[in-house]
Design an enzyme around this catalytic site. Structure first.
Site, PDB file in Angstrom:
ATOM      1  N   SER A 268      -1.656 -66.247  74.761  1.00 36.52           N
ATOM      2  CA  SER A 268      -1.534 -66.572  76.192  1.00 36.52           C
ATOM      3  C   SER A 268      -1.206 -68.043  76.408  1.00 36.52           C
ATOM      4  CB  SER A 268      -2.799 -66.170  76.957  1.00 36.52           C
ATOM      5  OG  SER A 268      -3.869 -67.029  76.664  1.00 36.52           O
ATOM      6  N   ASN A 269      -1.712 -68.929  75.544  1.00 37.99           N
ATOM      7  CA  ASN A 269      -1.325 -70.345  75.667  1.00 37.99           C
ATOM      8  C   ASN A 269       0.155 -70.524  75.362  1.00 37.99           C
ATOM      9  OD1 ASN A 269      -3.530 -72.314  76.377  1.00 37.99           O
ATOM     10  ND2 ASN A 269      -4.588 -71.095  74.820  1.00 37.99           N
TER      11      ASN A 269
ATOM     12  N   ARG B 154      -4.017 -71.870  49.703  1.00 37.98           N
ATOM     13  CA  ARG B 154      -3.824 -72.514  50.999  1.00 37.98           C
ATOM     14  C   ARG B 154      -2.630 -73.480  50.920  1.00 37.98           C
ATOM     15  NH1 ARG B 154      -7.425 -72.735  55.539  1.00 37.98           N
ATOM     16  NH2 ARG B 154      -9.068 -71.552  54.589  1.00 37.98           N
TER      17      ARG B 154
ATOM     18  N   ARG C 162      -5.805 -70.805  61.248  1.00 36.03           N
ATOM     19  CA  ARG C 162      -5.896 -71.259  59.861  1.00 36.03           C
ATOM     20  C   ARG C 162      -6.014 -72.777  59.818  1.00 36.03           C
ATOM     21  NH1 ARG C 162      -7.487 -67.791  56.506  1.00 36.03           N
ATOM     22  NH2 ARG C 162      -6.701 -69.085  54.814  1.00 36.03           N
ATOM     23  N   ILE C 163      -6.998 -73.261  59.099  1.00 38.99           N
ATOM     24  CA  ILE C 163      -7.116 -74.700  58.891  1.00 38.99           C
ATOM     25  C   ILE C 163      -5.949 -75.166  58.037  1.00 38.99           C
ATOM     26  CG2 ILE C 163      -8.516 -76.504  57.817  1.00 38.99           C
ATOM     27  CD1 ILE C 163     -10.988 -74.837  58.548  1.00 38.99           C
TER      28      ILE C 163
ATOM     29  N   HIS D  46      -8.189 -76.813  71.695  1.00 39.46           N
ATOM     30  CA  HIS D  46      -9.489 -76.371  71.184  1.00 39.46           C
ATOM     31  C   HIS D  46     -10.386 -76.022  72.366  1.00 39.46           C
ATOM     32  CE1 HIS D  46     -12.830 -76.035  68.416  1.00 39.46           C
ATOM     33  NE2 HIS D  46     -13.537 -76.755  69.260  1.00 39.46           N
TER      34      HIS D  46
ATOM     35  N   LEU E 197     -10.805 -81.779  60.918  1.00 36.56           N
ATOM     36  CA  LEU E 197     -10.739 -80.666  61.861  1.00 36.56           C
ATOM     37  C   LEU E 197     -11.220 -81.066  63.264  1.00 36.56           C
ATOM     38  CD1 LEU E 197     -10.142 -77.603  61.929  1.00 36.56           C
ATOM     39  CD2 LEU E 197     -12.584 -77.244  61.599  1.00 36.56           C
TER      40      LEU E 197
ATOM     41  N   GLN F 135      -7.868 -72.695  82.368  1.00 36.05           N
ATOM     42  CA  GLN F 135      -7.650 -74.149  82.369  1.00 36.05           C
ATOM     43  C   GLN F 135      -6.808 -74.579  81.168  1.00 36.05           C
ATOM     44  OE1 GLN F 135      -8.563 -76.149  84.958  1.00 36.05           O
ATOM     45  NE2 GLN F 135      -9.019 -74.130  85.813  1.00 36.05           N
TER      46      GLN F 135
HETATM   47  N1  NHR Z   1      -6.013 -78.110  60.821  1.00 35.68           N
HETATM   48  C1  NHR Z   1      -6.367 -79.383  60.738  1.00 35.68           C
HETATM   49  N2  NHR Z   1      -6.129 -80.036  59.598  1.00 35.68           N
HETATM   50  N3  NHR Z   1      -6.949 -80.066  61.759  1.00 35.68           N
HETATM   51  C2  NHR Z   1      -7.201 -79.424  62.911  1.00 35.68           C
HETATM   52  O1  NHR Z   1      -7.765 -80.101  63.888  1.00 35.68           O
HETATM   53  C3  NHR Z   1      -6.864 -78.051  63.050  1.00 35.68           C
HETATM   54  C4  NHR Z   1      -6.254 -77.425  61.962  1.00 35.68           C
HETATM   55  C5  NHR Z   1      -5.919 -76.061  62.025  1.00 35.68           C
HETATM   56  C6  NHR Z   1      -6.217 -75.328  63.141  1.00 35.68           C
HETATM   57  C7  NHR Z   1      -7.309 -75.075  65.334  1.00 35.68           C
HETATM   58  C8  NHR Z   1      -8.817 -74.894  65.246  1.00 35.68           C
HETATM   59  C9  NHR Z   1      -9.544 -74.982  66.521  1.00 35.68           C
HETATM   60  O2  NHR Z   1      -9.064 -75.559  67.483  1.00 35.68           O
HETATM   61  C10 NHR Z   1      -6.867 -75.940  64.207  1.00 35.68           C
HETATM   62  C11 NHR Z   1      -7.169 -77.299  64.183  1.00 35.68           C
HETATM   63  C12 NHR Z   1      -9.276 -72.325  62.575  1.00 35.68           C
HETATM   64  C13 NHR Z   1     -10.513 -72.655  62.031  1.00 35.68           C
HETATM   65  C14 NHR Z   1     -11.091 -71.888  60.869  1.00 35.68           C
HETATM   66  O3  NHR Z   1     -12.215 -72.097  60.474  1.00 35.68           O
HETATM   67  C15 NHR Z   1     -11.181 -73.745  62.560  1.00 35.68           C
HETATM   68  C16 NHR Z   1     -10.614 -74.460  63.607  1.00 35.68           C
HETATM   69  C17 NHR Z   1      -9.389 -74.118  64.143  1.00 35.68           C
HETATM   70  C18 NHR Z   1      -8.724 -73.038  63.618  1.00 35.68           C
HETATM   71  N4  NHR Z   1     -10.300 -70.982  60.245  1.00 35.68           N
HETATM   72  C19 NHR Z   1     -10.647 -70.206  59.064  1.00 35.68           C
HETATM   73  C20 NHR Z   1      -9.930 -70.774  57.816  1.00 35.68           C
HETATM   74  O4  NHR Z   1     -10.446 -70.543  56.712  1.00 35.68           O
HETATM   75  C21 NHR Z   1     -10.197 -68.777  59.215  1.00 35.68           C
HETATM   76  C22 NHR Z   1     -10.783 -68.099  60.407  1.00 35.68           C
HETATM   77  C23 NHR Z   1     -10.054 -66.797  60.741  1.00 35.68           C
HETATM   78  O5  NHR Z   1      -9.026 -66.459  60.105  1.00 35.68           O
HETATM   79  O6  NHR Z   1     -10.492 -66.138  61.710  1.00 35.68           O
HETATM   80  O7  NHR Z   1      -8.852 -71.392  57.961  1.00 35.68           O
HETATM   81  O8  NHR Z   1     -10.692 -74.469  66.616  1.00 35.68           O
HETATM   82  C1  GAR Z   2      -7.760 -70.091  73.008  1.00 32.89           C
HETATM   83  O1  GAR Z   2      -8.954 -70.119  73.743  1.00 32.89           O
HETATM   84  C2  GAR Z   2      -7.698 -71.278  72.070  1.00 32.89           C
HETATM   85  O2  GAR Z   2      -8.223 -72.462  72.623  1.00 32.89           O
HETATM   86  C3  GAR Z   2      -8.554 -70.784  70.957  1.00 32.89           C
HETATM   87  O3  GAR Z   2      -8.248 -69.427  70.799  1.00 32.89           O
HETATM   88  C4  GAR Z   2      -7.758 -68.903  72.041  1.00 32.89           C
HETATM   89  C5  GAR Z   2      -6.379 -68.358  71.814  1.00 32.89           C
HETATM   90  O4  GAR Z   2      -5.923 -67.682  72.950  1.00 32.89           O
HETATM   91  N1  GAR Z   2      -8.285 -71.504  69.748  1.00 32.89           N
HETATM   92  C6  GAR Z   2      -9.153 -71.560  68.768  1.00 32.89           C
HETATM   93  O5  GAR Z   2     -10.257 -71.105  68.841  1.00 32.89           O
HETATM   94  C7  GAR Z   2      -8.647 -72.254  67.546  1.00 32.89           C
HETATM   95  N2  GAR Z   2      -9.602 -72.121  66.517  1.00 32.89           N
HETATM   96  P1  GAR Z   2      -4.374 -67.328  73.086  1.00 32.89           P
HETATM   97  O6  GAR Z   2      -3.924 -66.723  71.781  1.00 32.89           O
HETATM   98  O7  GAR Z   2      -4.351 -66.322  74.194  1.00 32.89           O
HETATM   99  O8  GAR Z   2      -3.630 -68.588  73.414  1.00 32.89           O
END
Ligand code: NHR
Ligand code: GAR
Length: 202
Positions: free
Chosen positions: A13-14, A69, A99-100, A117, A152, A181
């Site tokens: 949706s974003n 990774r 995915r991180i 986030h 992160l 929002q």
């Molecule tokens: N990568 C970096 N280096 N820095 C950030 O700030 C990042 C990033 C990758 C994604 C989005 C993020 C969030 O906004 C994001 C920010 C996934 C996880 C996670 O734990 C954490 C934070 C965010 C996205 N992922 C697991 C993993 O092992 C898998 C979880 C799953 O597949 O459901 O990568 O919150």
């Molecule tokens: C959003 O709330 C976004 O901020 C969050 O997942 C949702 C995705 O919605 N992101 C994370 O939690 C990243 N870890 P969308 O697919 O409808 O945009």
């Protein structure tokens, strides 16, 4: 022309809000920018259908198909770099991408890699932000658009929005309030980035 590549994992949706803002606000005419591609690490991500319906190129890179990774990130980075244009590196927008990313990936796209986030950073980095905000007794929650760095959810903040947490909120009702929002602040943040880029490279 500047290409925007959006990475998703789910509903998108974003991403859809950004595509609609680009259209409504004429990002092509104003900033010479367009949403060139939407990429997902999940083939079943709902957002891919919307992107296709808009005539936007899509790609799926399943992280499970890669040995590490590092290997996944290298492949993803190469696919994204195909959208770099001479003098105009692509803007890489994480929109519900789950995915991180490795430091090598982040380094390659430094300064042009954004994330949204669903919390008021620096509070509640990581996952399950809405449940954690409710459990902590927060009266307000929100969302943050930031530049992505290797640490992160710690990059420089571009935009934030605040919403109230209501007494009977569940993680789902709070998430829905925050999400409306998110759609506003992500489009605003990207438009501002594009605007400053236009100013920097006349
Ligand atoms: N990568 C970096 N280096 N820095 C950030 O700030 C990042 C990033 C990758 C994604 C989005 C993020 C969030 O906004 C994001 C920010 C996934 C996880 C996670 O734990 C954490 C934070 C965010 C996205 N992922 C697991 C993993 O092992 C898998 C979880 C799953 O597949 O459901 O990568 O919150
Ligand atoms: C959003 O709330 C976004 O901020 C969050 O997942 C949702 C995705 O919605 N992101 C994370 O939690 C990243 N870890 P969308 O697919 O409808 O945009």
């Amino acid at each position: 022309m500047k290409n925007i590549v959006i990475l998703i994992s789910g509903g998108g949706s974003n991403m859809a809000a950004l595509v609609r803002a680009a259209e409504r606000e004429q990002w092509g005419k104003r900033y010479g920018a367009r949403v060139a591609a939407v990429m997902s690490n999940k083939a079943e991500a709902k957002g891919l259908e919307f992107a296709r319906s808009q005539g936007i190129a899509t790609a799926v890179l399943d992280h499970k198909a890669y040995a590490s990774r590092d290997a996944f990130d290298a492949a993803l980075a190469d696919r994204i770099s195909a959208y770099d244009l001479p003098g105009a590196p692509a803007l890489v927008v994480l929109a519900g991408f789950m995915r991180i990313l490795t430091p090598a990936f982040v380094e390659r796209f430094a300064g042009r890699l954004t994330n949204i986030h669903p919390s008021l950073l620096p509070a509640f980095t990581g996952l399950h932000t809405h449940q954690r905000a409710i459990e902590a007794g927060c009266k307000f929650a929100g969302a943050t658009v930031h530049l992505v760095t290797a640490e992160l959810d710690h990059g420089p903040i571009l935009e934030q929005a605040v919403v109230p947490v209501l007494a009977d909120d569940t993680a789902d009702t709070l998430a829905a309030r925050v999400l409306t929002q998110e759609h506003l602040i992500y489009a605003r943040a990207i438009a501002r980035l594009l605007q400053s880029a236009v100013g920097a490279h006349p």
